[in-house]
Design an enzyme around this catalytic site. Structure first.
Site, PDB file in Angstrom:
ATOM      1  N   SER A 205       0.849  -1.197   0.000  1.00 39.66           N
ATOM      2  CA  SER A 205       0.000   0.000   0.000  1.00 39.66           C
ATOM      3  C   SER A 205       0.884   1.247   0.000  1.00 39.66           C
ATOM      4  CB  SER A 205      -0.940  -0.040   1.202  1.00 39.66           C
ATOM      5  OG  SER A 205      -1.931   0.964   1.101  1.00 39.66           O
ATOM      6  N   ASP A 440      -8.363  -6.023  -4.762  1.00 38.43           N
ATOM      7  CA  ASP A 440      -8.011  -4.805  -4.025  1.00 38.43           C
ATOM      8  C   ASP A 440      -8.976  -3.691  -4.408  1.00 38.43           C
ATOM      9  OD1 ASP A 440      -6.779  -2.403  -3.103  1.00 38.43           O
ATOM     10  OD2 ASP A 440      -4.825  -3.365  -3.154  1.00 38.43           O
ATOM     11  N   HIS A 479      -6.993  -5.959  -0.118  1.00 36.76           N
ATOM     12  CA  HIS A 479      -5.903  -4.994  -0.022  1.00 36.76           C
ATOM     13  C   HIS A 479      -4.774  -5.530   0.855  1.00 36.76           C
ATOM     14  CE1 HIS A 479      -3.883  -1.229  -0.250  1.00 36.76           C
ATOM     15  NE2 HIS A 479      -3.989  -0.990   1.032  1.00 36.76           N
TER      16      HIS A 479
END
Length: 552
Positions: A205, A440, A479
Site C-alpha cells: 500500500s 483490491d 488490499h
C-alpha cells in the site's frame, strides 16, 4: 532498562573507532555474549554518532519475547531495539515534528538489512519483530537474523493534518525515508563493525509506494525491493477513484430514517455474494477447473447486467441502479467528457470479502459513513493531496473535471508511477517484485499491470524486463491480504533467493491463511505476470502441484 541521550555528531564516530568502540576490523562485534551485546546496546546511545538524533535503546534477552503479540510459537533471539527521533523541529502549524524510526538489531546477525514499509497516512512505527505487510503470516525476519527498521514518515499520529506543514509533506513523500535508511545503515555499521551485505525493502500500500520511491529517488539503497499493492498514483488517481466510487454507491444507497442515504446499504452482503457467484460462473473455468477462484483474470469478461432484476428487487437479483453503479465503479473514474482518470477494477469474487466492503461501503447503519474511502482517503485528500489544503472539503462535492488539477502539484512530489524505466535501479543490479491482489478495492491491480507493461515496453519487452522486475497478481486477495485467496507467501525469501542466488521467481509458493474458511489447506503457485496458474487436468484442486504457470 532504557537509555536515552542525544547522539554525538558523526565526527565522533572515527574517534570512537580508534578507541576500539566500533568499526575496527579486529572488533567486528559479531559473536558477543548476551551481556556484551546488552552493553553495546546501551553504549549505542552515547557513541553511535548520528547527527541531530535522540536515541533510546532497550535490550530484549533471548527467549523472552515472541514476534508481535504472539502467545505461542518460537521466541526471538536476543536483540537491541533502538528508537530514534531525528531532525526535531516545530512546523509552521505550531506542532512538533520529527523523523521517528525503530531499528531492531539481533545479536546473531545474518548480514542483511530490511526496511519495513508503512501504510495509510503513516505516523506510527511498525513493530520490527513482525514480517512485512506483504508477507503476513511468514516467519519474523528479525527472528531469522535480519536487522529491521520501520519509520513513521516524519510525523506522529495517523491523521493527515500534518499536511498543513510543507516540510512534513516532503518528509512523508521521501525525505523521512531517506534519513531513516541512512540512520539505520549507520547504526548497523556501528553495531556490527561492517555494513550490511545485502539491503532489502518490503512494504504494501503506502509501503509499496515507498518502495517504488526508493527505486527512483535513491536507487543505490536497496538490492531488492518488494512493492505490494503499490500506491503509485494515490494522490492523483486512486483517491480520485475513491471519490468516484463513493459517489456512485452513495447515489443508489437507500435513505435512512432521517431521509439521508445510508452508504453501507447500497449493496447488502447477499447482493455482493450474487455478484461474486456470477463472476465465478463467467470466469472460474478459464483456468481449467472450477475451484472458486479466477486465475485467468486477463481472459475474464463479465457484465453485471446478467443479474439485473426483471421486475422488483429480490434476493436473487440486483436492481438496474445497482448494475449501473457497478459498471461505473469497475469501469473507473472519468471526466464529463469521458477521459479516464484512473484504471478500473478487475472483476474478482473477492468482492464478497469483508475487506472489500470496509473500503467501499463500510458498515455504518446511519448516514455517517465509516468506509475507508471516507475515514482515510478523504482525510488525505483534504489535508495533503490538495494544494493548498482544504480541510472542510465534502467528498460528494468532488468535481471530476476540475478537482484533479488541485492534486497535480503534490502528485509530482509524492506519486511514483511516472518513472516507467527505472534505469538507475536496473543499472545498479537492483531487483523489483510487484505483488497485487486482484480484489483490491483501493489500488487497482489493473494499474499495476499497466505500469509493468509500460516498464517492459521501455526495457526490451517482458522477457528482458523479467531479468530485474517481476509482477505477481494474487487472485481473490483484497488490499495487501485477506479475501478468498492464497494470500500467505514469503515474498522476502523469494527476493533473497533472486538477489543472492540468482534464482529468479517464476513462481512463489502461496497458501490460504490459517483463518481462511473458504479454502482451508489450499495451496497455489503465484505466477509471474502475464502467466496464470492453470489446472493440469489431474490431481487435487487444493494442491499447488496440480497447477502450472501458463500464458493467458
Amino acid at each position: 532498562m532504557k537509555n536515552t541521550r542525544t547522539a554525538l555528531p558523526l565526527s565522533a564516530l572515527a574517534l570512537l573507532a580508534l578507541a576500539g568502540c566500533g568499526g575496527d576490523g579486529d572488533d567486528l562485534r559479531l559473536d558477543l555474549t548476551a551481556a556484551e551485546a546488552q552493553a553495546v546496546c546501551a553504549d549505542m546511545v552515547a557513541k553511535s554518532g548520528l547527527p541531530a538524533t535522540t536515541l533510546t535503546t532497550r535490550y530484549v534477552a533471548a527467549g523472552t519475547r515472541r514476534p508481535g503479540t504472539a502467545t505461542n510459537g518460537d521466541f526471538l533471539g536476543g536483540h537491541c531495539v533502538v528508537t530514534g527521533s531525528r531532525d526535531a523541529r516545530t512546523g509552521v502549524d505550531g506542532k512538533p515534528y520529527a523523523i521517528g524510526f525503530e531499528l531492531s538489531l539481533p545479536d546473531r546477525w545474518n548480514g542483511r538489512f530490511l526496511y519495513l514499509g508503512g501504510g495509510g497516512n503513516d505516523g506510527t512505527l511498525r513493530d520490527t519483530s513482525l514480517s512485512s505487510s506483504i508477507s503476513i503470516g511468514t516467519p519474523s525476519p528479525l527472528g531469522q537474523g535480519y536487522a529491521v527498521v520501520s519509520a513513521d514518515a516524519g510525523h506522529q499520529g495517523t491523521s493527515a493534518s500534518f499536511g498543513a506543514d510543507p516540510q512534513a509533506r516532503i518528509d512523508h513523500a521521501y525525505n523521512a525515508h531517506d534519513k531513516t535508511a541512512q540512520s539505520a545503515k549507520a547504526l548497523i555499521e556501528w553495531r556490527y563493525g561492517k555494513a550490511a551485505s545485502y539491503s532489502y525493502f518490503s512494504g504494501c500500500s503506502g509501503g509499496g509506494r515507498q518502495g517504488m520511491m526508493f527505486s527512483q529517488r535513491f536507487p543505490s539503497y536497496f538490492d531488492g525491493i518488494t512493492a505490494g499493492a503499490p500506491a503509485m498514483r494515490v494522490s492523483s488517481g486512486a483517491t480520485v477513484a475513491a471519490m468516484w466510487n463513493n459517489r456512485k454507491f452513495n447515489d443508489i444507497a437507500p435513505a435512512g430514517a432521517d431521509g439521508k442515504p445510508v452508504l453501507s446499504q447500497a449493496f447488502s452482503n447477499g447482493d455482493l455474494n450474487l455478484v461474486a457467484d456470477a463472476v465465478l460462473a463467467a470466469c472460474d473455468a478459464g483456468d481449467g477447473v472450477v475451484d472458486g477462484m479466477v486465475q485467468n483474470a486477463r481472459a475474464c469478461q463479465f457484465d453485471p447486467a446478467v443479474l439485473q432484476c426483471a421486475g422488483a428487487k429480490t434476493d436473487s437479483c440486483i436492481s438496474a441502479a445497482q448494475v449501473g453503479a457497478l459498471k461505473d465503479v469497475f469501469g473507473g473514474p472519468k471526466t464529463s467528457a469521458g477521459q479516464a482518470l484512473y484504471a478500473g477494477q478487475p472483476w474478482d469474487p473477492g468482492i464478497r470479502d469483508s475487506g472489500w466492503r470496509a473500503w467501499t461501503l463500510g458498515t455504518s447503519t446511519t448516514a455517517a459513513p465509516n468506509s475507508r474511502y471516507i475515514t482515510l482517503m478523504l482525510d488525505a485528500l483534504r489535508n495533503e493531496f490538495f494544494t493548498p489544503a482544504d480541510p472542510g472539503f465534502d467528498a460528494l462535492a468532488f468535481n471530476f473535471d476540475t478537482d484533479p488539477a488541485r492534486m497535480a502539484a503534490f502528485s509530482a512530489v509524492y506519486d511514483s508511477y511516472s518513472d516507467d524505466r527505472l534505469a538507475a535501479y536496473k543499472a545498479r543490479g537492483g531487483k523489483l517484485l510487484l505483488v497485487h491482489g486482484m480484489a483490491d478495492p483501493i489500488f487497482s491491480a489493473k494499474d499495476t499491470a499497466d505500469y509493468y507493461e509500460r516498464l517492459a515496453a521501455n526495457n526490451g519487452g517482458i522477457a528482458a524486463t523479467q531479468g530485474f522486475a517481476r509482477n505477481f497478481l494474487v487472485p481473490g486477495m483484497a488490499h495487501c491480504s485477506g479475501g478468498p485467496a492464497t494470500d500467505t507467501y514469503d515474498s522476502l525469501q523469494a527476493m533473497v533467493d533472486w538477489v543472492e542466488k540468482g534464482v529468479a521467481p517464476d513462481t512463489i509458493a502461496a497458501r490460504a491463511s490459517a483463518t481462511n474458511a473458504t479454502f482451508p489447506n489450499r495451496t497455489r503457485p503465484l505466477c509471474a505476470y502475464p502467466k496464470f496458474a492453470k489446472y493440469k487436468g489431474t490431481g487435487s484442486i487444493e494442491d499447488a502441484a496440480s497447477f502450472s504457470c501458463e500464458a493467458s
